[in-house]
Design a protein around this motif. Sequence first.
Motif, PDB file in Angstrom:
ATOM      1  N   SER A  70      12.216  14.873 -41.665  1.00  0.00           N
ATOM      2  CA  SER A  70      12.488  15.148 -40.257  1.00  0.00           C
ATOM      3  C   SER A  70      11.782  16.435 -39.854  1.00  0.00           C
ATOM      4  O   SER A  70      11.365  17.240 -40.701  1.00  0.00           O
ATOM      5  CB  SER A  70      13.993  15.272 -39.991  1.00  0.00           C
ATOM      6  N   PHE A  71      11.671  16.625 -38.560  1.00  0.00           N
ATOM      7  CA  PHE A  71      11.053  17.830 -38.018  1.00  0.00           C
ATOM      8  C   PHE A  71      11.803  19.071 -38.486  1.00  0.00           C
ATOM      9  O   PHE A  71      11.199  20.057 -38.930  1.00  0.00           O
ATOM     10  CB  PHE A  71      11.056  17.732 -36.490  1.00  0.00           C
ATOM     11  N   SER A  72      13.128  19.046 -38.416  1.00  0.00           N
ATOM     12  CA  SER A  72      13.914  20.227 -38.771  1.00  0.00           C
ATOM     13  C   SER A  72      13.820  20.548 -40.260  1.00  0.00           C
ATOM     14  O   SER A  72      13.819  21.725 -40.647  1.00  0.00           O
ATOM     15  CB  SER A  72      15.378  20.043 -38.358  1.00  0.00           C
ATOM     16  N   VAL A  73      13.735  19.524 -41.105  1.00  0.00           N
ATOM     17  CA  VAL A  73      13.566  19.771 -42.542  1.00  0.00           C
ATOM     18  C   VAL A  73      12.224  20.443 -42.811  1.00  0.00           C
ATOM     19  O   VAL A  73      12.141  21.411 -43.581  1.00  0.00           O
ATOM     20  CB  VAL A  73      13.693  18.456 -43.343  1.00  0.00           C
ATOM     21  N   ALA A  74      11.178  19.931 -42.172  1.00  0.00           N
ATOM     22  CA  ALA A  74       9.857  20.535 -42.351  1.00  0.00           C
ATOM     23  C   ALA A  74       9.855  21.997 -41.908  1.00  0.00           C
ATOM     24  O   ALA A  74       9.267  22.861 -42.568  1.00  0.00           O
ATOM     25  CB  ALA A  74       8.812  19.745 -41.574  1.00  0.00           C
ATOM     26  N   SER A  76      12.497  24.082 -41.831  1.00  0.00           N
ATOM     27  CA  SER A  76      13.275  24.872 -42.783  1.00  0.00           C
ATOM     28  C   SER A  76      12.498  25.158 -44.061  1.00  0.00           C
ATOM     29  O   SER A  76      12.519  26.278 -44.582  1.00  0.00           O
ATOM     30  CB  SER A  76      14.581  24.138 -43.129  1.00  0.00           C
ATOM     31  N   GLU A  77      11.807  24.148 -44.567  1.00  0.00           N
ATOM     32  CA  GLU A  77      11.031  24.326 -45.794  1.00  0.00           C
ATOM     33  C   GLU A  77       9.881  25.312 -45.588  1.00  0.00           C
ATOM     34  O   GLU A  77       9.652  26.207 -46.405  1.00  0.00           O
ATOM     35  CB  GLU A  77      10.504  22.977 -46.273  1.00  0.00           C
ATOM     36  N   THR A  78       9.148  25.145 -44.491  1.00  0.00           N
ATOM     37  CA  THR A  78       7.989  26.017 -44.284  1.00  0.00           C
ATOM     38  C   THR A  78       8.402  27.441 -43.931  1.00  0.00           C
ATOM     39  O   THR A  78       7.726  28.393 -44.325  1.00  0.00           O
ATOM     40  CB  THR A  78       7.061  25.455 -43.195  1.00  0.00           C
ATOM     41  N   LEU A  79       9.501  27.611 -43.212  1.00  0.00           N
ATOM     42  CA  LEU A  79       9.990  28.969 -42.935  1.00  0.00           C
ATOM     43  C   LEU A  79      10.231  29.723 -44.234  1.00  0.00           C
ATOM     44  O   LEU A  79       9.844  30.894 -44.369  1.00  0.00           O
ATOM     45  CB  LEU A  79      11.290  28.911 -42.126  1.00  0.00           C
ATOM     46  N   HIS A  80      10.859  29.068 -45.190  1.00  0.00           N
ATOM     47  CA  HIS A  80      11.156  29.721 -46.469  1.00  0.00           C
ATOM     48  C   HIS A  80       9.873  30.117 -47.202  1.00  0.00           C
ATOM     49  O   HIS A  80       9.717  31.264 -47.640  1.00  0.00           O
ATOM     50  CB  HIS A  80      11.985  28.795 -47.350  1.00  0.00           C
ATOM     51  N   HIS A  81       8.949  29.177 -47.323  1.00  0.00           N
ATOM     52  CA  HIS A  81       7.758  29.432 -48.136  1.00  0.00           C
ATOM     53  C   HIS A  81       6.773  30.376 -47.439  1.00  0.00           C
ATOM     54  O   HIS A  81       6.147  31.218 -48.102  1.00  0.00           O
ATOM     55  CB  HIS A  81       7.103  28.114 -48.521  1.00  0.00           C
ATOM     56  N   TYR A  82       6.650  30.278 -46.123  1.00  0.00           N
ATOM     57  CA  TYR A  82       5.796  31.232 -45.406  1.00  0.00           C
ATOM     58  C   TYR A  82       6.370  32.645 -45.507  1.00  0.00           C
ATOM     59  O   TYR A  82       5.625  33.617 -45.633  1.00  0.00           O
ATOM     60  CB  TYR A  82       5.652  30.834 -43.940  1.00  0.00           C
ATOM     61  N   ALA A  83       7.691  32.767 -45.445  1.00  0.00           N
ATOM     62  CA  ALA A  83       8.305  34.088 -45.558  1.00  0.00           C
ATOM     63  C   ALA A  83       8.029  34.706 -46.929  1.00  0.00           C
ATOM     64  O   ALA A  83       7.709  35.904 -47.028  1.00  0.00           O
ATOM     65  CB  ALA A  83       9.806  33.991 -45.315  1.00  0.00           C
ATOM     66  N   LEU A  84       8.135  33.907 -47.981  1.00  0.00           N
ATOM     67  CA  LEU A  84       7.809  34.418 -49.318  1.00  0.00           C
ATOM     68  C   LEU A  84       6.374  34.919 -49.369  1.00  0.00           C
ATOM     69  O   LEU A  84       6.081  35.991 -49.923  1.00  0.00           O
ATOM     70  CB  LEU A  84       8.013  33.315 -50.364  1.00  0.00           C
ATOM     71  N   PHE A  85       5.460  34.141 -48.798  1.00  0.00           N
ATOM     72  CA  PHE A  85       4.046  34.517 -48.817  1.00  0.00           C
ATOM     73  C   PHE A  85       3.814  35.809 -48.029  1.00  0.00           C
ATOM     74  O   PHE A  85       3.114  36.724 -48.500  1.00  0.00           O
ATOM     75  CB  PHE A  85       3.211  33.383 -48.225  1.00  0.00           C
ATOM     76  N   LEU A  86       4.378  35.903 -46.841  1.00  0.00           N
ATOM     77  CA  LEU A  86       4.142  37.071 -45.996  1.00  0.00           C
ATOM     78  C   LEU A  86       4.750  38.340 -46.586  1.00  0.00           C
ATOM     79  O   LEU A  86       4.185  39.430 -46.458  1.00  0.00           O
ATOM     80  CB  LEU A  86       4.693  36.822 -44.593  1.00  0.00           C
ATOM     81  N   SER A 160      16.233  18.084 -49.948  1.00  0.00           N
ATOM     82  CA  SER A 160      15.667  19.356 -49.494  1.00  0.00           C
ATOM     83  C   SER A 160      16.499  20.512 -50.034  1.00  0.00           C
ATOM     84  O   SER A 160      17.733  20.494 -49.971  1.00  0.00           O
ATOM     85  CB  SER A 160      15.653  19.409 -47.965  1.00  0.00           C
ATOM     86  N   VAL A 161      15.819  21.501 -50.559  1.00  0.00           N
ATOM     87  CA  VAL A 161      16.507  22.681 -51.074  1.00  0.00           C
ATOM     88  C   VAL A 161      16.825  23.656 -49.936  1.00  0.00           C
ATOM     89  O   VAL A 161      17.747  24.462 -50.043  1.00  0.00           O
ATOM     90  CB  VAL A 161      15.638  23.359 -52.155  1.00  0.00           C
ATOM     91  N   ARG A 162      16.115  23.556 -48.833  1.00  0.00           N
ATOM     92  CA  ARG A 162      16.250  24.529 -47.746  1.00  0.00           C
ATOM     93  C   ARG A 162      17.067  24.015 -46.566  1.00  0.00           C
ATOM     94  O   ARG A 162      17.420  24.788 -45.682  1.00  0.00           O
ATOM     95  CB  ARG A 162      14.860  24.964 -47.244  1.00  0.00           C
ATOM     96  N   GLN A 163      17.369  22.716 -46.526  1.00  0.00           N
ATOM     97  CA  GLN A 163      18.223  22.177 -45.466  1.00  0.00           C
ATOM     98  C   GLN A 163      19.123  21.091 -46.040  1.00  0.00           C
ATOM     99  O   GLN A 163      18.648  20.017 -46.426  1.00  0.00           O
ATOM    100  CB  GLN A 163      17.413  21.622 -44.300  1.00  0.00           C
ATOM    101  N   LYS A 164      20.395  21.358 -46.064  1.00  0.00           N
ATOM    102  CA  LYS A 164      21.356  20.414 -46.623  1.00  0.00           C
ATOM    103  C   LYS A 164      21.307  19.089 -45.869  1.00  0.00           C
ATOM    104  O   LYS A 164      21.300  19.065 -44.639  1.00  0.00           O
ATOM    105  CB  LYS A 164      22.771  21.009 -46.540  1.00  0.00           C
ATOM    106  N   GLY A 165      21.268  18.003 -46.629  1.00  0.00           N
ATOM    107  CA  GLY A 165      21.242  16.676 -46.046  1.00  0.00           C
ATOM    108  C   GLY A 165      19.852  16.128 -45.791  1.00  0.00           C
ATOM    109  O   GLY A 165      19.697  14.931 -45.529  1.00  0.00           O
TER     110      GLY A 165
END
Length: 214
Positions: A70-74, A76-86, A160-165
Amino acid sequence: MSDLLEDPDRIAALENCIRKTASKPSEFLGYIEAGIHDPLVAVAVSPFIFSGGNQRFGCPGAGAYYAGNSFSVAISETLHHYALFLRKTPGVKRNELRCYCFVNRVNCDLVRILSGAVLNIEGHGDASADEVLDPDCYTISQTLAADLRARGESGVVYPSVRQKGGECVAIFRIDGVEAPHDWSRLLYDWEGDAFSSVWHCDASFNKIKIFKYL
């Protein structure tokens, strides 16, 4: 993104990847020529060029294509990984990160990882799904990915590890996913240590409406 496929070394790496992972390599070698001229094809093929050492289901020299259901899962996942990178990138303070959302179809059968399941990994033994889905450590998940690749599997679908469900996929084979459709443009507002908001944008990345405050 088409410049990813203009580098001769990356083209050679992609050709090698296609020969190793595509069921009919001759059909998918055409992706290279198409990708040079079509950024959307480059989106589909470029993840297979890069080493997957820092990915949940990557292996050294073998990346994977990731997507959410889903859009919201994508998001949530990218927010986490982009934040780690930045956070690991020196000197990045306030910034607007331009992002694209793509929609595409999976063309292969996937191994499903269920919460609470126990998986047997060749050369490792049993591992729980919780270990495979550890939020921070990818050691077990990468070991599993290497075993699945050796068995000829095309990828995995997992919670998804970053968005439950939510659910995500990691595709190992280049012919396991179609070239995507360009669906949406987004801006992630970075405040120096975390994202503060996500915005829907027009084609020129002008903010249209807020999607989420964080």
